[in-house]
Design a protein around this motif. Structure first.
Motif, mmCIF file in Angstrom:
data_model
loop_
_atom_site.group_PDB
_atom_site.id
_atom_site.type_symbol
_atom_site.label_atom_id
_atom_site.label_comp_id
_atom_site.label_asym_id
_atom_site.label_seq_id
_atom_site.Cartn_x
_atom_site.Cartn_y
_atom_site.Cartn_z
ATOM 1 N N ALA A 1 11.683 8.427 21.392
ATOM 2 C CA ALA A 1 11.528 6.971 21.449
ATOM 3 C C ALA A 1 10.147 6.515 21.010
ATOM 4 O O ALA A 1 9.942 5.338 20.681
ATOM 5 C CB ALA A 1 11.801 6.476 22.876
ATOM 6 N N VAL A 2 9.173 7.422 21.011
ATOM 7 C CA VAL A 2 7.781 7.077 20.708
ATOM 8 C C VAL A 2 7.639 6.751 19.223
ATOM 9 O O VAL A 2 8.126 7.488 18.366
ATOM 10 C CB VAL A 2 6.848 8.240 21.104
ATOM 11 C CG1 VAL A 2 5.422 7.974 20.653
ATOM 12 C CG2 VAL A 2 6.911 8.481 22.615
ATOM 13 N N GLN A 3 6.950 5.661 18.918
ATOM 14 C CA GLN A 3 6.781 5.254 17.519
ATOM 15 C C GLN A 3 5.505 5.766 16.868
ATOM 16 O O GLN A 3 5.376 5.753 15.648
ATOM 17 C CB GLN A 3 6.834 3.721 17.429
ATOM 18 C CG GLN A 3 8.160 3.130 17.871
ATOM 19 C CD GLN A 3 9.330 3.714 17.096
ATOM 20 O OE1 GLN A 3 9.471 3.481 15.895
ATOM 21 N NE2 GLN A 3 10.181 4.473 17.779
ATOM 22 N N ASP A 4 4.571 6.240 17.672
ATOM 23 C CA ASP A 4 3.309 6.757 17.146
ATOM 24 C C ASP A 4 3.354 8.281 17.171
ATOM 25 O O ASP A 4 3.102 8.913 18.200
ATOM 26 C CB ASP A 4 2.133 6.240 17.996
ATOM 27 C CG ASP A 4 0.782 6.692 17.458
ATOM 28 O OD1 ASP A 4 0.744 7.413 16.434
ATOM 29 O OD2 ASP A 4 -0.245 6.328 18.076
ATOM 30 N N ASN A 5 3.659 8.889 16.021
ATOM 31 C CA ASN A 5 3.765 10.347 15.967
ATOM 32 C C ASN A 5 2.420 11.050 16.120
ATOM 33 O O ASN A 5 2.379 12.263 16.374
ATOM 34 C CB ASN A 5 4.434 10.779 14.660
ATOM 35 C CG ASN A 5 5.906 10.400 14.628
ATOM 36 O OD1 ASN A 5 6.523 10.153 15.665
ATOM 37 N ND2 ASN A 5 6.479 10.325 13.438
ATOM 38 N N ASN A 6 1.332 10.313 15.987
ATOM 39 C CA ASN A 6 0.011 10.914 16.224
ATOM 40 C C ASN A 6 -0.139 11.356 17.676
ATOM 41 O O ASN A 6 -0.823 12.337 17.974
ATOM 42 C CB ASN A 6 -1.104 9.924 15.872
ATOM 43 C CG ASN A 6 -1.213 9.706 14.376
ATOM 44 O OD1 ASN A 6 -1.022 10.622 13.580
ATOM 45 N ND2 ASN A 6 -1.516 8.481 13.975
ATOM 46 N N ILE B 1 1.528 -3.501 29.343
ATOM 47 C CA ILE B 1 1.833 -2.918 28.041
ATOM 48 C C ILE B 1 3.075 -3.615 27.485
ATOM 49 O O ILE B 1 3.868 -4.193 28.243
ATOM 50 C CB ILE B 1 2.097 -1.392 28.110
ATOM 51 C CG1 ILE B 1 3.325 -1.091 28.983
ATOM 52 C CG2 ILE B 1 0.866 -0.639 28.572
ATOM 53 C CD1 ILE B 1 3.783 0.357 28.918
ATOM 54 N N LYS B 2 3.225 -3.560 26.185
ATOM 55 C CA LYS B 2 4.442 -4.065 25.557
ATOM 56 C C LYS B 2 5.357 -2.867 25.295
ATOM 57 O O LYS B 2 4.916 -1.871 24.714
ATOM 58 C CB LYS B 2 4.126 -4.768 24.242
ATOM 59 C CG LYS B 2 5.351 -5.391 23.588
ATOM 60 C CD LYS B 2 4.984 -6.136 22.317
ATOM 61 C CE LYS B 2 6.237 -6.733 21.670
ATOM 62 N NZ LYS B 2 5.908 -7.460 20.412
ATOM 63 N N PRO B 3 6.623 -2.921 25.730
ATOM 64 C CA PRO B 3 7.522 -1.788 25.499
ATOM 65 C C PRO B 3 7.849 -1.648 24.013
ATOM 66 O O PRO B 3 8.492 -2.518 23.433
ATOM 67 C CB PRO B 3 8.766 -2.135 26.323
ATOM 68 C CG PRO B 3 8.723 -3.616 26.498
ATOM 69 C CD PRO B 3 7.280 -4.003 26.488
ATOM 70 N N THR B 4 7.382 -0.566 23.411
ATOM 71 C CA THR B 4 7.524 -0.394 21.961
ATOM 72 C C THR B 4 8.480 0.730 21.576
ATOM 73 O O THR B 4 8.670 0.999 20.395
ATOM 74 C CB THR B 4 6.159 -0.102 21.325
ATOM 75 O OG1 THR B 4 5.594 1.063 21.935
ATOM 76 C CG2 THR B 4 5.214 -1.285 21.496
ATOM 77 N N GLY B 5 9.065 1.431 22.563
ATOM 78 C CA GLY B 5 9.958 2.537 22.266
ATOM 79 C C GLY B 5 11.244 2.085 21.588
ATOM 80 O O GLY B 5 11.655 0.922 21.698
ATOM 81 N N LYS B 6 11.857 3.015 20.860
ATOM 82 C CA LYS B 6 13.149 2.778 20.212
ATOM 83 C C LYS B 6 14.141 3.814 20.723
ATOM 84 O O LYS B 6 13.824 5.008 20.758
ATOM 85 C CB LYS B 6 13.030 2.895 18.693
ATOM 86 C CG LYS B 6 12.055 1.922 18.053
ATOM 87 C CD LYS B 6 12.603 0.524 18.013
ATOM 88 C CE LYS B 6 11.677 -0.410 17.238
ATOM 89 N NZ LYS B 6 12.169 -1.799 17.217
ATOM 90 N N LEU B 7 15.330 3.373 21.090
ATOM 91 C CA LEU B 7 16.345 4.267 21.629
ATOM 92 C C LEU B 7 16.653 5.383 20.621
ATOM 93 O O LEU B 7 17.048 5.100 19.486
ATOM 94 C CB LEU B 7 17.610 3.472 21.954
ATOM 95 C CG LEU B 7 18.649 4.134 22.858
ATOM 96 C CD1 LEU B 7 18.065 4.411 24.241
ATOM 97 C CD2 LEU B 7 19.893 3.249 22.982
ATOM 98 N N PRO B 8 16.474 6.664 21.004
ATOM 99 C CA PRO B 8 16.659 7.762 20.044
ATOM 100 C C PRO B 8 18.099 8.245 19.908
ATOM 101 O O PRO B 8 18.379 9.095 19.067
ATOM 102 C CB PRO B 8 15.769 8.866 20.615
ATOM 103 C CG PRO B 8 15.790 8.629 22.090
ATOM 104 C CD PRO B 8 15.894 7.140 22.279
ATOM 105 N N VAL B 9 18.996 7.712 20.756
ATOM 106 C CA VAL B 9 20.410 8.107 20.707
ATOM 107 C C VAL B 9 21.282 6.875 20.876
ATOM 108 O O VAL B 9 20.859 5.865 21.454
ATOM 109 C CB VAL B 9 20.758 9.133 21.816
ATOM 110 C CG1 VAL B 9 20.065 10.456 21.576
ATOM 111 C CG2 VAL B 9 20.425 8.583 23.201
#
Length: 573
Positions: free
Chosen positions: A138-143, A551-559
């Motif tokens: 779900a994390v958008q920042d791969n760093n 915080i602003k929820p920035t995750g994206k559903l991975p499934v």
């Protein structure tokens, strides 16, 4: 004095990471596999055939099974000349000490391996667990995931380990998958590849050998290969385009190793009941020849029923060896298996140059890991170093980044802090971090607990009591060790969740496997839904931060969960 010690430990961590980065940048693992190496050649020529074969075997080790068990592993090291160990349950300090003792018993330094998909915490007590791969999906920042890889590498090397059997590159497109599931980055092959590459690069750049698993893809099966042999009925075209895609990308990105799954795949090998681990068309034909993989090829555990059901008592190891494997993990009978391989080598059932290349790949891995100049693990302050503040902070950062708002508007999550508020945790027996932290922002609140099997009269009484509250925050918790696809709640408790979701101004946070949402009809009626993926305290704090606007929820559903909530759902960045 304490401050000075902390500064020295922090400085040592920086030096280790810098040294590891510098080493990795000099020569990649794959390049090291293909270069002629004087140390590798010298060691190889000093070994007898029996000792060369022993290098291919990695045996099980624990630090929680007592002295007799530890001694038995030591005897195997001395008598079978194994190439490495795979550690399981125990403690980090004990493991560092025992690893040093085992290294003294081995003529050639041992490669030490572990399953650490979410870090040492996957196996060891007193260590940090990073989020499961589904949450990382779900994390958008791969760093952040790259940084996690570096932290995990430090932890492994701190206790004298060299190989992580991770990341998991399976595309989990079966919600009922009993063995992969939350261990996958999700059901989108591109996301799985990107996240997996970020994770393994972090580890490899810090000097750790990484093994992508479970080739050619274990994500769409309803059978656990620990207990039986799964059948994959898919076409070659489907397998090429979906299951194998992340592995193809990982190979192109320089992954150091690939683990083969125990699965029967007729489209790739028509031999009846043959696990992929024992298939030359799959291992040599596809992985090595077609995909041109030049690194270490490892088996999944050879003691699993998925392989021993049809090939018992060490016979599987011989077939796996002939199929193209380099690293034979956890043989059911390593002594007998080594004897069978020795006979096959003596009778030249395998080309001498292929056998030599296998052994030299293991030795080259040892050289790359620094074992040509072996130094024992430092056994001082192990637990303190592994639980350093930087690691704890990263766990929270990753948790914050994973929180996913699949319904509602983040600007409306907080609601009115002066209103009479109910904060409910379901599936628990005591107050949760979610409740404790959230109540700090809602002074006019009451905390409610609902067990997994709370009787109907108690549920009805609570619903009646809730009528006097103007807003409701609900936490749905899976307290099991591993977050499965379905909650173990009673049907009455699940109906309660639907009733709570239907209330105006309801906000629901799911501290469980995202797939569990599909088994909660009516939850989609809630004003807002946050997915937090797992039960951990850091995830509960992250959900509270999202609700209170920190915080602003920035995750994206991975499934994809159901028709309401599909892959990629989540508030826009």
């Amino acid at each position: 004095m304490h401050y000075k010690k902390y500064i020295l430990r922090a400085f040592a961590l920086v030096l280790v990471l810098l040294a590891d980065n510098s080493f990795a940048q000099k020569v990649s693992f794959i390049d090291a596999m293909q270069q002629q190496n004087h140390w590798v050649d010298s060691v190889f020529h000093k070994l007898s055939r029996r000792q060369r074969i022993g290098q291919l075997f990695f045996v099980r080790a624990h630090t929680n099974r007592g002295q007799a068990y530890s001694d038995s592993v030591g005897k195997v090291i001395k008598h079978e000349h194994v190439g490495g160990l795979v550690f399981f349950q125990g403690g980090p300090g004990r493991q560092a000490i025992l690893t040093n003792e085992y290294q003294k018993l081995s003529r050639i330094p041992l490669l030490i391996a572990m399953d650490g998909e979410w870090g040492l915490g996957m196996r060891l007590d007193s260590t940090i667990s990073y989020p499961y791969q589904m949450a990382l999906g779900a994390v958008q920042d791969n760093n952040l995931i790259y940084k996690m890889g570096q932290m995990v590498a430090y932890d492994f090397k701190r206790i004298g380990a060299h190989i992580n059997f991770a990341p998991d590159f399976d595309v989990n497109n079966n919600p009922n998958n009993p063995v992969i599931n939350y261990r996958s980055f999700g059901d989108n092959k591109y996301n799985v590849a990107r996240k997996g590459i970020a994770y393994f690069k972090g580890m490899q750049d810090a000097g750790l050998i990484t093994i992508a698993k479970h080739f050619p893809g274990h994500g769409d099966t309803n059978v656990d290969s620990h207990f039986d042999l799964p059948l994959l009925p898919f076409t070659r075209e489907r397998l090429d385009s979906l299951e194998m895609y992340p592995f193809h990308e990982a190979i192109n990105a320089g992954i150091s190793g690939v683990m083969i799954a125990h699965m029967n795949i007729p489209a790739l090998d028509t031999t009846k009941n043959l696990p992929s681990t024992l298939s030359r068309p799959i291992i040599t034909g596809i992985l090595k020849d077609s995909l041109r993989f030049k690194g270490l090829v490892a088996s999944d555990a050879m003691e699993m029923k998925g392989v021993t059901k049809y090939f018992p008592d060490g016979e599987a190891d011989l077939h796996a060896f002939m199929a193209g494997l380099d690293l034979l993990e956890l043989s059911e009978n390593s002594k007998k298996a080594a004897r069978l391989i020795r006979i096959a080598v003596r009778h030249k059932e395998i080309a001498p140059e292929e056998f030599e290349a296998k052994v030299k790949r293991i030795l080259a891995a040892k050289y790359w890991a620094g074992l040509s100049n072996y130094t024992p693990a430092n056994t001082d302050n192990v637990v303190q170093d592994l639980n350093r503040p930087e690691a704890t902070q990263l766990v929270q950062q990753l948790s914050d980044a994973a929180i996913t708002l699949i319904k509602g508007d983040s600007r409306l999550l907080k609601q009115d802090t002066t209103k009479k508020t109910a904060i409910i945790s379901i599936g628990v027996t005591g107050q949760t971090v979610f409740q404790q932290e959230l109540s700090k922002s809602y002074p006019n609140s009451m905390l409610f607990l609902v067990g997994k099997d709370t009787p109907v009269p108690a549920l009805n009484k609570m619903l009646e009591n809730l009528k006097q509250y103007e807003q409701v925050f609900v936490g749905i918790h899976d307290t099991r060790l591993r977050p499965q696809s379905k909650l173990d709640y009673s049907s009455d408790v699940k109906l309660l969740i639907a009733d709570l979701a239907a209330k105006s101004n309801s906000v629901i946070s799911v501290f469980a496997n995202a797939y569990t949402i599909a088994g909660l009809p009516g939850i989609e009626k809630s004003g807002s839904i946050l997915v937090a993926y797992q039960k951990d305290d850091a995830m509960q704090r992250a959900a509270v931060k999202a609700i209170t606007g920190k915080i602003k929820p920035t995750g994206k559903l991975p499934v994809s969960v159901n028709t309401y909530f599909t892959t990629g759902a989540g508030a826009s960045l």
